[in-house]
Design a protein around this motif. Structure first.
Motif, mmCIF file in Angstrom:
data_model
loop_
_atom_site.group_PDB
_atom_site.id
_atom_site.type_symbol
_atom_site.label_atom_id
_atom_site.label_comp_id
_atom_site.label_asym_id
_atom_site.label_seq_id
_atom_site.Cartn_x
_atom_site.Cartn_y
_atom_site.Cartn_z
ATOM 1 N N GLU A 61 116.116 3.438 -81.957
ATOM 2 C CA GLU A 61 117.243 4.191 -81.523
ATOM 3 C C GLU A 61 117.565 5.404 -82.599
ATOM 4 O O GLU A 61 117.170 5.333 -83.523
ATOM 5 C CB GLU A 61 118.356 3.032 -81.450
ATOM 6 C CG GLU A 61 117.917 2.043 -80.471
ATOM 7 C CD GLU A 61 119.108 0.891 -80.427
ATOM 8 O OE1 GLU A 61 119.993 1.166 -81.498
ATOM 9 O OE2 GLU A 61 119.131 -0.093 -79.725
ATOM 10 N N GLY A 62 118.404 6.178 -82.054
ATOM 11 C CA GLY A 62 118.877 7.296 -82.768
ATOM 12 C C GLY A 62 118.159 8.670 -82.577
ATOM 13 O O GLY A 62 119.104 9.657 -83.177
ATOM 14 N N ASP A 63 117.422 8.819 -81.982
ATOM 15 C CA ASP A 63 116.811 10.022 -81.820
ATOM 16 C C ASP A 63 115.312 9.762 -80.592
ATOM 17 O O ASP A 63 115.022 8.553 -80.496
ATOM 18 C CB ASP A 63 116.044 10.745 -82.851
ATOM 19 C CG ASP A 63 115.798 12.222 -82.789
ATOM 20 O OD1 ASP A 63 115.668 12.847 -81.818
ATOM 21 O OD2 ASP A 63 116.004 12.813 -83.961
ATOM 22 N N ALA A 64 114.601 10.783 -80.370
ATOM 23 C CA ALA A 64 113.483 10.616 -79.388
ATOM 24 C C ALA A 64 112.340 10.370 -80.677
ATOM 25 O O ALA A 64 112.113 11.086 -81.402
ATOM 26 C CB ALA A 64 113.308 11.819 -78.791
ATOM 27 N N PHE A 65 111.665 9.371 -80.347
ATOM 28 C CA PHE A 65 110.501 8.935 -80.913
ATOM 29 C C PHE A 65 109.179 9.420 -80.344
ATOM 30 O O PHE A 65 109.086 9.578 -79.064
ATOM 31 C CB PHE A 65 110.354 7.618 -81.507
ATOM 32 C CG PHE A 65 111.261 6.888 -82.451
ATOM 33 C CD1 PHE A 65 110.963 6.669 -83.620
ATOM 34 C CD2 PHE A 65 112.704 7.003 -82.005
ATOM 35 C CE1 PHE A 65 111.943 6.186 -84.631
ATOM 36 C CE2 PHE A 65 113.701 6.622 -83.024
ATOM 37 C CZ PHE A 65 113.304 6.182 -84.151
ATOM 38 N N GLU A 66 108.023 9.497 -81.074
ATOM 39 C CA GLU A 66 106.831 9.734 -80.424
ATOM 40 C C GLU A 66 105.682 9.106 -81.349
ATOM 41 O O GLU A 66 106.077 8.833 -82.400
ATOM 42 C CB GLU A 66 106.472 11.099 -80.091
ATOM 43 C CG GLU A 66 106.342 12.203 -81.624
ATOM 44 C CD GLU A 66 106.347 13.572 -81.300
ATOM 45 O OE1 GLU A 66 106.551 13.989 -79.993
ATOM 46 O OE2 GLU A 66 105.651 14.420 -81.980
ATOM 47 N N MET A 67 104.398 9.014 -80.975
ATOM 48 C CA MET A 67 103.311 8.365 -81.389
ATOM 49 C C MET A 67 102.274 9.035 -81.862
ATOM 50 O O MET A 67 101.953 9.886 -80.840
ATOM 51 C CB MET A 67 103.001 6.880 -80.628
ATOM 52 C CG MET A 67 101.738 6.267 -81.080
ATOM 53 S SD MET A 67 100.898 4.943 -80.206
ATOM 54 C CE MET A 67 102.329 3.791 -80.173
ATOM 55 N N GLU A 68 101.631 9.025 -82.941
ATOM 56 C CA GLU A 68 100.267 9.639 -83.211
ATOM 57 C C GLU A 68 99.270 8.575 -83.417
ATOM 58 O O GLU A 68 99.663 7.352 -83.895
ATOM 59 C CB GLU A 68 100.465 10.784 -84.245
ATOM 60 C CG GLU A 68 100.864 10.100 -85.668
ATOM 61 C CD GLU A 68 101.053 11.264 -86.638
ATOM 62 O OE1 GLU A 68 101.238 12.190 -86.333
ATOM 63 O OE2 GLU A 68 101.221 10.888 -87.815
#
Length: 548
Positions: A159-166
């Protein structure tokens, strides 16, 4: 510090969580609040007001960047599930490339396995963790990830922002990393004076039935590669006066580092002086300018090479601009087409074995694959302290090596595969303007000087690396330099523990070998008449002669 609450257990280390497990099943490799500077260096926080209770940990952390500070209040609550929350506020304009949570999913039993993804708009879809290493982010716009491990269904909500994965395996990390603030947004960026923001990572779990999982590949036997040491012209000049220094290891090959943006005929002559007194194959690592007429540039290199008298067994060519990484969302810097670069090199060096790839690390190769058909071999290096310089983190990278070599093989096909300089310390930083200073000889990410290289730790890690390479088809590996912080001895000739190990391994080039690895615990190499073992937890190695 080990923390246990019912089936849940984890290691608490300097504000971060590692090895989050249910019983013996690792469900999440780590959760940490990280702040990076403009060179992607990890800022070390000052932690204070720390309180450790039965079902709750809290602390405050201050990160400093130039004259500004980011103050973060953290609460880790595990009374029900596990909730890791952070409230941050800037004092002064705080410049950073990234500030926020990082979540690591393990790779053992997870690579290639199913995962359910919830996006920020609430949509849900089924997917799989990548089996081969993804060059770009496999998943973006993330709100939650749900996967299975050891009979458990684990949900990780962010939560709190958009996350992404590498796919962090490509840097050697044994994990998939989910992080905050998409790379498509500008960086570095500034958190304005007085600005505040909050984030959270929430883990929940429930028992689940049998679910498809990806099993690790079995260990296989192979042929042990030739050993090379990388040398600079300065080192070559010294070694030419002290050739016995090389006899400490007796490498089959010397990889001569030549940067055409800085070096010229004098450096080639230095290598030739060493070749006159020491017998080995000399390979040239040519970092080409590639900023003008390619045919003229490579013809000039060929002329200088002829004048110098240096006889090279092969030349590995890499454009200078490709030493720096191009992250997702960034514009590629100007560079001639690689096909044109290698055609010009082939024209200038028609009778020399020609290689390409990257003088940096695997992510750069994975993101900019060379025209393999024009090359005789492909090379890249490794560095285990890009993201995590802890003892545990460095040893965990060995788990990722077979994933790297398998993905590299998918790129280069049947062409010869060489592993370039691969040391604990970083010789050049593709992700920033400099390597990170380490005057205190601590555990520092992306430093060009790591004391563990010169200790038994470095030898034990190298046994593990050698074991992890078995079955990959790598024909030449370069596990050290000659002198200095990444060498086998200091400039005065004081030998490091790594030298004895590499002497044993160099002697066994071309022999059949069988490897066994228990991640983070032990690694062994079984040759005819010799077994080498490393205790990866206790950081030591041993040799048993007569073993089979």
């Amino acid at each position: 510090m080990k923390v246990t609450a019912g089936a849940l257990n984890f290691d608490y280390d300097s504000g971060a969580l590692r090895r989050i497990c249910l019983g013996e099943v690792e469900i999440i490799r780590g959760v940490a609040y990280l702040v990076r500077d403009k060179d992607w260096g990890t800022l070390v926080p000052q932690i204070y007001d720390e309180r450790i209770e039965d079902k709750r940990i809290s602390y405050s952390a201050t990160y400093e960047s130039n004259s500004a500070r980011l103050v973060v209040g953290v609460v880790i609550d595990f009374a029900e599930g596990l909730n890791f929350t952070a409230d941050a506020r800037a004092t002064g304009d705080f410049e950073t490339n990234r500030a926020g949570f990082t979540v690591l999913h393990p790779i053992s039993g997870v690579a290639g396995a199913p995962v359910t993804i919830e996006h920020c708009d609430g949509s849900i879809r089924a997917a799989h963790f990548p089996k081969l290493i993804a060059p770009w982010q496999p998943f973006q716009d993330l709100r939650a990830l749900t996967h299975h491990a050891g009979g458990w269904q684990i949900s990780c909500r962010m939560e709190g922002d958009a996350f992404e994965m590498e796919d962090q395996r490509q840097w050697g990390d044994a994990s998939y990393k989910t992080y905050v603030r998409p790379l498509a947004l500008p960086w570095p960026y500034v958190v304005a004076d007085g600005a505040a923001f909050s984030q959270a990572v929430r883990l929940t779990w429930q028992a689940a039935g049998s679910v498809e999982t990806a099993l690790p590949e079995p260990q296989i036997s192979g042929v042990f590669p030739q050993t090379a040491l990388v040398i600079t012209a300065q080192e070559a000049l010294l070694a030419a006066t002290r050739p016995a220094d090389l006899d400490v290891v007796k490498p089959q090959r010397l990889l001569c580092h030549f940067d055409a943006t800085l070096h010229g005929l004098a450096e080639l002559q230095a290598f030739a002086a060493l070749q006159a007194v020491y017998h080995a194959e000399f390979d040239l690592e040519l970092i080409a300018r590639c900023d003008g007429d390619l045919d003229l540039e490579f013809a000039s290199h060929a002329k200088d090479l002829e004048i110098s008298g240096l006889r090279v067994a092969s030349i590995m060519v890499c454009p200078s601009v490709d030493r720096q990484s191009t992250p997702p969302g960034s514009a590629w810097p100007p560079c001639p087409a690689l096909a044109d670069v290698y055609k010009a090199a082939r024209l200038a060096f028609p009778d020399v074995i020609l290689g390409g790839g990257m003088v940096s690390f695997f992510p750069e190769l994975n993101r900019k694959s060379p025209p393999v058909a024009l090359l005789d071999f492909v090379s890249h290096g490794l560095c285990p302290i890009v993201h995590d310089a802890s003892d545990t983190g460095v040893m965990q990278t060995l788990e990722a090596v077979p994933h790297i070599t398998a993905t590299a093989r998918s790129i280069i096909g049947a062409k010869q595969y060489r592993l370039g300089p691969s040391t604990i310390a970083m010789r050049q930083n593709p992700y920033g303007s400099r390597t990170i200073p380490n005057p205190e000889q601590a555990r520092v990410c992306m430093s060009d000087d790591d004391p563990r290289h010169r200790e038994l730790f470095g030898a034990a890690h190298t046994v593990g690396l050698a074991a992890a390479l078995v079955g990959s088809g790598v024909e030449i590996w370069t596990p050290a330099g000659l002198y200095g912080p990444r060498g086998v001895m200091d400039w005065d000739g004081q030998v490091y523990p790594l030298a004895e190990l590499l002497a044993v391994l160099a002697e066994r080039a071309g022999q059949q070998v069988r490897a066994e690895i228990v991640p983070e615990r032990r690694a062994s190499l079984h040759f005819e008449g010799c077994t080498m073992q490393a205790d990866l937890a206790e950081h030591r190695w041993s040799q048993e002669l007569g073993a089979k």
